[in-house]
Design a protein around this motif. Structure first.
Motif, PDB file in Angstrom:
ATOM      1  N   GLN A   1       0.849  -1.193   0.000  1.00 18.85           N
ATOM      2  CA  GLN A   1       0.000   0.000   0.000  1.00 18.85           C
ATOM      3  C   GLN A   1       0.879   1.235   0.000  1.00 18.85           C
ATOM      4  OE1 GLN A   1      -3.453   0.241   2.783  1.00 18.85           O
ATOM      5  NE2 GLN A   1      -2.347   2.011   3.586  1.00 18.85           N
ATOM      6  N   CYS A   2       0.742   2.035  -1.029  1.00 16.07           N
ATOM      7  CA  CYS A   2       1.549   3.248  -1.147  1.00 16.07           C
ATOM      8  C   CYS A   2       1.159   4.263  -0.065  1.00 16.07           C
ATOM      9  CB  CYS A   2       1.340   3.851  -2.533  1.00 16.07           C
ATOM     10  SG  CYS A   2       2.384   5.287  -2.843  1.00 16.07           S
ATOM     11  N   GLY A   3       2.134   5.079   0.344  1.00 18.93           N
ATOM     12  CA  GLY A   3       1.872   6.133   1.325  1.00 18.93           C
ATOM     13  C   GLY A   3       1.182   7.346   0.724  1.00 18.93           C
ATOM     14  N   HIS A   4       1.160   7.446  -0.583  1.00 12.90           N
ATOM     15  CA  HIS A   4       0.518   8.584  -1.254  1.00 12.90           C
ATOM     16  C   HIS A   4      -0.979   8.348  -1.372  1.00 12.90           C
ATOM     17  CE1 HIS A   4      -0.287  10.810  -5.260  1.00 12.90           C
ATOM     18  NE2 HIS A   4      -0.496  11.625  -4.249  1.00 12.90           N
ATOM     19  N   VAL A   5      -1.343   7.342  -2.124  1.00 13.20           N
ATOM     20  CA  VAL A   5      -2.731   6.904  -2.287  1.00 13.20           C
ATOM     21  C   VAL A   5      -2.701   5.413  -1.978  1.00 13.20           C
ATOM     22  CG1 VAL A   5      -4.604   6.587  -3.960  1.00 13.20           C
ATOM     23  CG2 VAL A   5      -3.177   8.633  -4.079  1.00 13.20           C
ATOM     24  N   PRO A   6      -3.686   4.891  -1.260  1.00 13.98           N
ATOM     25  CA  PRO A   6      -3.590   3.480  -0.842  1.00 13.98           C
ATOM     26  C   PRO A   6      -3.826   2.484  -1.976  1.00 13.98           C
ATOM     27  CG  PRO A   6      -5.611   4.452  -0.028  1.00 13.98           C
ATOM     28  CD  PRO A   6      -4.851   5.563  -0.678  1.00 13.98           C
ATOM     29  N   VAL A   7      -2.917   2.487  -2.934  1.00 12.30           N
ATOM     30  CA  VAL A   7      -2.943   1.499  -4.015  1.00 12.30           C
ATOM     31  C   VAL A   7      -1.725   0.590  -3.884  1.00 12.30           C
ATOM     32  CG1 VAL A   7      -4.175   3.044  -5.573  1.00 12.30           C
ATOM     33  CG2 VAL A   7      -1.673   2.999  -5.614  1.00 12.30           C
ATOM     34  N   GLU A   8      -1.779  -0.548  -4.565  1.00  6.97           N
ATOM     35  CA  GLU A   8      -0.645  -1.473  -4.542  1.00  6.97           C
ATOM     36  C   GLU A   8       0.512  -0.900  -5.349  1.00  6.97           C
ATOM     37  OE1 GLU A   8      -1.944  -5.412  -5.558  1.00  6.97           O
ATOM     38  OE2 GLU A   8      -3.513  -5.387  -4.038  1.00  6.97           O
TER      39      GLU A   8
ATOM     40  N   GLY B   1       9.610  11.560  -3.577  1.00  2.00           N
ATOM     41  CA  GLY B   1       8.381  11.513  -4.351  1.00  2.00           C
ATOM     42  C   GLY B   1       7.157  11.793  -3.514  1.00  2.00           C
ATOM     43  N   ARG B   2       6.023  11.385  -4.028  1.00  2.00           N
ATOM     44  CA  ARG B   2       4.737  11.821  -3.470  1.00  2.00           C
ATOM     45  C   ARG B   2       4.350  11.173  -2.149  1.00  2.00           C
ATOM     46  NH1 ARG B   2       0.698  12.781  -8.556  1.00  2.00           N
ATOM     47  NH2 ARG B   2       2.233  13.733  -9.918  1.00  2.00           N
ATOM     48  N   CYS B   3       5.151  10.250  -1.646  1.00  2.00           N
ATOM     49  CA  CYS B   3       4.816   9.679  -0.332  1.00  2.00           C
ATOM     50  C   CYS B   3       4.969  10.740   0.764  1.00  2.00           C
ATOM     51  CB  CYS B   3       5.633   8.435  -0.024  1.00  2.00           C
ATOM     52  SG  CYS B   3       7.362   8.495  -0.504  1.00  2.00           S
TER      53      CYS B   3
ATOM     54  N   ILE C   1       9.704   1.144  -5.409  1.00  2.00           N
ATOM     55  CA  ILE C   1       9.039   2.224  -6.130  1.00  2.00           C
ATOM     56  C   ILE C   1       7.563   1.909  -6.336  1.00  2.00           C
ATOM     57  CG2 ILE C   1       9.644   1.243  -8.403  1.00  2.00           C
ATOM     58  CD1 ILE C   1      10.006   4.201  -9.348  1.00  2.00           C
ATOM     59  N   CYS C   2       6.749   2.940  -6.187  1.00  2.00           N
ATOM     60  CA  CYS C   2       5.333   2.803  -6.511  1.00  2.00           C
ATOM     61  C   CYS C   2       5.174   3.052  -8.004  1.00  2.00           C
ATOM     62  CB  CYS C   2       4.505   3.806  -5.720  1.00  2.00           C
ATOM     63  SG  CYS C   2       2.762   3.769  -6.198  1.00  2.00           S
ATOM     64  N   SER C   3       4.564   2.129  -8.691  1.00  2.00           N
ATOM     65  CA  SER C   3       4.469   2.243 -10.144  1.00  2.00           C
ATOM     66  C   SER C   3       3.430   3.270 -10.580  1.00  2.00           C
ATOM     67  CB  SER C   3       4.173   0.879 -10.769  1.00  2.00           C
ATOM     68  OG  SER C   3       3.075   0.289 -10.148  1.00  2.00           O
ATOM     69  N   THR C   4       2.614   3.779  -9.660  1.00  2.00           N
ATOM     70  CA  THR C   4       1.592   4.762 -10.064  1.00  2.00           C
ATOM     71  C   THR C   4       2.196   6.149 -10.277  1.00  2.00           C
ATOM     72  OG1 THR C   4      -0.132   3.521  -8.941  1.00  2.00           O
ATOM     73  CG2 THR C   4      -0.616   5.823  -9.439  1.00  2.00           C
ATOM     74  N   HIS C   5       2.866   6.707  -9.268  1.00  2.00           N
ATOM     75  CA  HIS C   5       3.462   8.045  -9.407  1.00  2.00           C
ATOM     76  C   HIS C   5       4.937   8.075  -9.035  1.00  2.00           C
ATOM     77  CE1 HIS C   5      -0.885   9.060  -8.335  1.00  2.00           C
ATOM     78  NE2 HIS C   5      -0.760   9.452  -9.589  1.00  2.00           N
ATOM     79  N   GLY C   6       5.540   6.940  -8.760  1.00  2.00           N
ATOM     80  CA  GLY C   6       6.986   6.881  -8.580  1.00  2.00           C
ATOM     81  C   GLY C   6       7.519   7.203  -7.200  1.00  2.00           C
ATOM     82  N   ALA C   7       6.693   7.156  -6.158  1.00  2.00           N
ATOM     83  CA  ALA C   7       7.219   7.350  -4.797  1.00  2.00           C
ATOM     84  C   ALA C   7       8.284   6.290  -4.511  1.00  2.00           C
ATOM     85  CB  ALA C   7       6.093   7.247  -3.774  1.00  2.00           C
ATOM     86  N   LEU C   8       9.323   6.706  -3.782  1.00  2.00           N
ATOM     87  CA  LEU C   8      10.430   5.792  -3.472  1.00  2.00           C
ATOM     88  C   LEU C   8      10.484   5.500  -1.981  1.00  2.00           C
ATOM     89  CD1 LEU C   8      13.223   7.383  -5.695  1.00  2.00           C
ATOM     90  CD2 LEU C   8      11.932   5.292  -6.160  1.00  2.00           C
TER      91      LEU C   8
HETATM   92  S1  FES Z   1      -0.072   6.221  -5.564  1.00  2.00           S
HETATM   93 FE1  FES Z   1       1.988   5.720  -5.135  1.00  2.00          FE
HETATM   94  S2  FES Z   1       3.065   7.509  -5.617  1.00  2.00           S
HETATM   95 FE2  FES Z   1       1.014   8.052  -5.969  1.00  2.00          FE
END
Ligand code: FES
Length: 116
Positions: free
Chosen positions: A49-56, A91-93, A73-80
């Motif tokens: 679960q990403c810290g930005h938006v709760p997606v895988e 990144g966005r986290c 890395i989150c494949s949605t917006h690239g948070a590291l």
């Molecule tokens: S949802 Fe993971 S960086 Fe935005």
């Protein structure tokens, strides 16, 4: 509080800084996606679960490391995230890290430590 071990995978399934293994766990009576990777020889597991938006994090199953193989890395917006502790490193986290899960490697297997 009782603690039990749940088998996730064989230790040899986890290559250092390589593909991760997805698994499910029950949290508060809900099934949650999680994953385990190996980094600097040690297994590390997190809720998926990403810290930005709760997606895988992984669009391609098990692809959690970035190209450098130093960060998750989150494949949605690239948070590291740092693979040793899940801390947001860019990144966005925006400081919100991954939620770590306790795992142990023993006897050639990787186990999740679960508490009641
Ligand atoms: S949802 Fe993971 S960086 Fe935005």
């Amino acid at each position: 509080m009782a603690c039990r071990e749940r088998l996730i995978c064989a230790a040899t399934d986890l290559v250092d800084q390589g593909k991760g293994i997805r698994f499910e766990l029950d949290r508060h009576s809900k099934s949650r996606a999680a994953f385990v990777v190996r980094f600097e020889g040690e297994p590390h597991a997190f809720l998926n679960q990403c810290g930005h938006v709760p997606v895988e994090l992984d669009w391609q199953e098990g692809a959690f490391f970035d190209d450098s193989r130093l960060y998750l890395i989150c494949s949605t917006h690239g948070a590291l995230y740092h693979p040793a502790n899940g801390q947001c490193v860019g990144g966005r986290c925006a400081g919100r890290g991954l939620i770590p899960l306790p795992v142990v490697e023993r006897g050639g297997q990787i186990y999740l430590l679960e508490t009641d």
